[in-house]
Design a protein around this motif. Structure first.
Motif, mmCIF file in Angstrom:
data_model
loop_
_atom_site.group_PDB
_atom_site.id
_atom_site.type_symbol
_atom_site.label_atom_id
_atom_site.label_comp_id
_atom_site.label_asym_id
_atom_site.label_seq_id
_atom_site.Cartn_x
_atom_site.Cartn_y
_atom_site.Cartn_z
ATOM 1 N N VAL A 288 40.966 91.248 2.816
ATOM 2 C CA VAL A 288 41.039 89.789 2.786
ATOM 3 C C VAL A 288 42.354 89.392 2.127
ATOM 4 O O VAL A 288 42.644 89.811 1.008
ATOM 5 C CB VAL A 288 39.843 89.182 2.028
ATOM 6 N N ILE A 289 43.133 88.580 2.840
ATOM 7 C CA ILE A 289 44.449 88.162 2.361
ATOM 8 C C ILE A 289 44.413 86.669 2.042
ATOM 9 O O ILE A 289 44.017 85.861 2.879
ATOM 10 C CB ILE A 289 45.524 88.448 3.417
ATOM 11 N N PHE A 290 44.821 86.317 0.844
ATOM 12 C CA PHE A 290 44.908 84.932 0.393
ATOM 13 C C PHE A 290 46.375 84.515 0.420
ATOM 14 O O PHE A 290 47.191 85.099 -0.284
ATOM 15 C CB PHE A 290 44.397 84.790 -1.044
ATOM 16 N N LYS A 291 46.679 83.500 1.202
ATOM 17 C CA LYS A 291 48.060 83.012 1.301
ATOM 18 C C LYS A 291 48.084 81.545 0.868
ATOM 19 O O LYS A 291 47.559 80.677 1.568
ATOM 20 C CB LYS A 291 48.555 83.138 2.740
ATOM 21 N N PRO A 292 48.680 81.245 -0.299
ATOM 22 C CA PRO A 292 48.768 79.848 -0.711
ATOM 23 C C PRO A 292 49.688 79.085 0.238
ATOM 24 O O PRO A 292 50.775 79.556 0.560
ATOM 25 C CB PRO A 292 49.346 79.901 -2.122
ATOM 26 N N THR A 293 49.233 77.922 0.709
ATOM 27 C CA THR A 293 50.022 77.160 1.675
ATOM 28 C C THR A 293 50.429 75.791 1.166
ATOM 29 O O THR A 293 51.334 75.172 1.717
ATOM 30 C CB THR A 293 49.247 76.979 2.997
ATOM 31 N N HIS A 294 49.756 75.285 0.111
ATOM 32 C CA HIS A 294 50.089 73.957 -0.407
ATOM 33 C C HIS A 294 49.658 73.855 -1.869
ATOM 34 O O HIS A 294 48.579 74.320 -2.233
ATOM 35 C CB HIS A 294 49.383 72.873 0.411
ATOM 36 N N TYR A 295 50.515 73.241 -2.673
ATOM 37 C CA TYR A 295 50.214 73.013 -4.086
ATOM 38 C C TYR A 295 50.265 71.517 -4.373
ATOM 39 O O TYR A 295 51.138 70.820 -3.861
ATOM 40 C CB TYR A 295 51.262 73.684 -4.984
ATOM 41 N N THR A 296 49.358 71.045 -5.226
ATOM 42 C CA THR A 296 49.396 69.669 -5.700
ATOM 43 C C THR A 296 49.556 69.720 -7.217
ATOM 44 O O THR A 296 48.847 70.473 -7.896
ATOM 45 C CB THR A 296 48.090 68.924 -5.353
ATOM 46 N N PHE A 297 50.504 68.950 -7.722
ATOM 47 C CA PHE A 297 50.770 68.933 -9.149
ATOM 48 C C PHE A 297 50.282 67.638 -9.777
ATOM 49 O O PHE A 297 50.320 66.580 -9.161
ATOM 50 C CB PHE A 297 52.279 69.074 -9.403
ATOM 51 N N GLN A 298 49.814 67.742 -11.028
ATOM 52 C CA GLN A 298 49.402 66.577 -11.782
ATOM 53 C C GLN A 298 49.781 66.807 -13.241
ATOM 54 O O GLN A 298 49.442 67.847 -13.812
ATOM 55 C CB GLN A 298 47.897 66.365 -11.651
ATOM 56 N N ASN A 299 50.500 65.877 -13.818
ATOM 57 C CA ASN A 299 50.959 65.989 -15.203
ATOM 58 C C ASN A 299 51.736 67.283 -15.451
ATOM 59 O O ASN A 299 51.589 67.926 -16.479
ATOM 60 C CB ASN A 299 49.792 65.885 -16.186
#
Length: 88
Positions: free
Chosen positions: A22-33
């Protein structure tokens, strides 16, 4: 998938009795503070013997206390989906 990742996966598969990777590929990040608040992953399961994709999903990991606070819940969600869909 780049060559380095493919080689690392192959080495891991050879050392262990593994049927699915199983491969996890981050595709989007959301930032807060100034911190990561949410991460969207594309998750792909590959059958080791055929090297074919057997499952794919997009999952968001988020929490009030940052990504670390939601990691366990996200892992449980993904594991449940993999079991429910008959991948593992």
């Amino acid at each position: 998938m780049n060559t380095c990742n493919a080689e690392r996966i192959e080495t891991s598969v050879q050392k262990n009795d593994v049927g699915v990777v199983v491969i996890f590929k981050p595709t989007h990040y959301t930032f807060q503070n100034g911190s990561i608040a949410e991460v969207t992953y594309e998750i792909t399961a590959l059958d080791v013997s055929t090297k074919k994709e057997v499952w794919k999903a997009v999952v968001k990991s988020a929490g009030y206390f940052g990504v670390n606070g939601s990691a366990g819940k996200t892992a449980d969600l993904i594991y449940g989906r993999l079991c429910g869909d008959g991948v593992i």
